[in-house]
Design a protein around this motif. Structure first.
Motif, mmCIF file in Angstrom:
data_model
loop_
_atom_site.group_PDB
_atom_site.id
_atom_site.type_symbol
_atom_site.label_atom_id
_atom_site.label_comp_id
_atom_site.label_asym_id
_atom_site.label_seq_id
_atom_site.Cartn_x
_atom_site.Cartn_y
_atom_site.Cartn_z
ATOM 1 N N GLU A 161 0.836 -1.206 0.000
ATOM 2 C CA GLU A 161 0.000 0.000 0.000
ATOM 3 C C GLU A 161 0.868 1.252 0.000
ATOM 4 N N ARG A 162 1.977 1.220 0.733
ATOM 5 C CA ARG A 162 2.873 2.376 0.765
ATOM 6 C C ARG A 162 3.621 2.537 -0.558
ATOM 7 N N ILE A 163 4.096 1.431 -1.101
ATOM 8 C CA ILE A 163 4.866 1.492 -2.343
ATOM 9 C C ILE A 163 3.979 1.927 -3.507
ATOM 10 N N PHE A 164 2.720 1.517 -3.508
ATOM 11 C CA PHE A 164 1.814 1.879 -4.599
ATOM 12 C C PHE A 164 1.587 3.388 -4.676
ATOM 13 N N LYS A 165 1.817 4.086 -3.568
ATOM 14 C CA LYS A 165 1.713 5.539 -3.610
ATOM 15 C C LYS A 165 2.765 6.121 -4.541
ATOM 16 N N ILE A 166 3.962 5.531 -4.536
ATOM 17 C CA ILE A 166 5.015 5.980 -5.444
ATOM 18 C C ILE A 166 4.695 5.570 -6.876
ATOM 19 N N VAL A 167 4.170 4.353 -7.047
ATOM 20 C CA VAL A 167 3.817 3.876 -8.386
ATOM 21 C C VAL A 167 2.764 4.778 -9.014
ATOM 22 N N GLN A 168 1.764 5.169 -8.236
ATOM 23 C CA GLN A 168 0.720 6.028 -8.753
ATOM 24 C C GLN A 168 1.237 7.417 -9.085
ATOM 25 N N LYS A 169 2.281 7.851 -8.361
ATOM 26 C CA LYS A 169 2.818 9.186 -8.574
ATOM 27 C C LYS A 169 3.798 9.221 -9.737
ATOM 28 N N HIS A 170 4.681 8.227 -9.826
ATOM 29 C CA HIS A 170 5.764 8.253 -10.805
ATOM 30 C C HIS A 170 5.737 7.084 -11.778
ATOM 31 N N GLY A 171 4.795 6.163 -11.622
ATOM 32 C CA GLY A 171 4.764 4.989 -12.493
ATOM 33 C C GLY A 171 4.181 5.281 -13.866
ATOM 34 N N ASN A 172 4.235 4.262 -14.699
ATOM 35 C CA ASN A 172 3.690 4.349 -16.064
ATOM 36 C C ASN A 172 2.251 3.865 -16.046
ATOM 37 N N THR A 179 0.536 -3.517 -10.801
ATOM 38 C CA THR A 179 -0.012 -2.219 -10.427
ATOM 39 C C THR A 179 -1.406 -2.409 -9.829
ATOM 40 N N PRO A 180 -1.841 -1.516 -8.961
ATOM 41 C CA PRO A 180 -3.143 -1.683 -8.307
ATOM 42 C C PRO A 180 -4.300 -1.684 -9.305
ATOM 43 N N LYS A 181 -5.148 -2.687 -9.212
ATOM 44 C CA LYS A 181 -6.401 -2.786 -9.958
ATOM 45 C C LYS A 181 -6.209 -2.877 -11.474
ATOM 46 N N VAL A 182 -4.983 -3.077 -11.939
ATOM 47 C CA VAL A 182 -4.720 -3.213 -13.374
ATOM 48 C C VAL A 182 -3.833 -4.435 -13.572
ATOM 49 N N GLY A 183 -4.374 -5.468 -14.223
ATOM 50 C CA GLY A 183 -3.620 -6.692 -14.433
ATOM 51 C C GLY A 183 -3.335 -6.956 -15.894
#
Length: 213
Positions: A161-172, A179-183
């Motif tokens: 949950e903490r790491i996904f905050k970075i993914v949502q901010k800087h991820g593709n 990625t959360p909710k996308v498979g």
């Protein structure tokens, strides 16, 4: 990140400054009708340039914050029923049915593990063979599933949950899987839909790119 690829041009390693298109042009010239020479490859950024770029990103200080009870409760509530337990035999349903006293106790274990205490049982798993279809006398018709301790899954869920905050901010946002909710199923559905509704069907090539980090 480093991407490894065997190239007909003799390029065996591509640095993180290369785009996906650059790699495709190198490794699949017949497909893209393009061919690059080594001089055309972009120069790798210097260490100083990469440090400046890294500092430009927003720092997520909460990654190092102590675990909170709210994070723990969300992780417990996200446990899926009907899943197998680990070596201790405690299923997810037992954790979801815990009263306040037991939840406080288990939360304390997570905090102690976060603070560096070693719970060896969390690092152990049990491999269970699961049959596929067809001739089950063929070993290739079986796959192994690792059963982990449910408490370790709760701890991992908090970190995710903490790491996904970075993914949502800087991820593709075009990445499918991890990625959360996308498979991966979402990406395959998109490709299949585009091919089905194409006005003039014609042969297509689909390239699956796997990055080694």
């Amino acid at each position: 990140m480093e991407m490894h690829a065997d190239s007909p041009l003799g390029v065996c390693c591509a640095c993180d400054s290369l785009t996906v298109c650059d790699l495709l042009c190198i490794d699949f010239p017949p497909l893209l009708a393009a061919r690059l020479v080594s001089e055309d490859l972009p120069a790798r950024p210097s260490i100083a340039e990469r440090e400046v770029k890294a500092k430009s990103y927003e720092t997520k200080f909460e990654l190092d914050d102590p675990l909170t009870r709210d994070e723990f409760e969300r992780a417990v509530n996200k446990l899926k029923a009907g899943k197998a337990s680990g070596l201790n035999g405690v299923p997810p349903e037992a954790f979801k049915a815990m009263d306040e006293e037991l939840r406080t106790l288990v939360f304390g274990y997570c905090v102690r593990f976060w603070d560096g205490e070693d719970f060896r049982g969390w690092q152990m798993s049990q491999c269970v063979p699961v049959p596929k279809s067809g001739d089950l006398s063929n070993p290739n018709k079986w796959r192994g599933v690792m059963l982990m301790d449910v408490t370790s899954k709760i701890f991992s869920s908090i970190l995710n949950e903490r790491i996904f905050k970075i993914v949502q901010k800087h991820g593709n946002r075009f990445q499918f899987g991890g990625t959360p909710k996308v498979g991966c199923a979402d990406g395959l559905f998109t490709i299949k839909t585009l091919l089905q509704y194409e006005a003039k069907p014609r042969p297509r090539h689909i390239f699956m790119l796997h990055l080694l980090t």
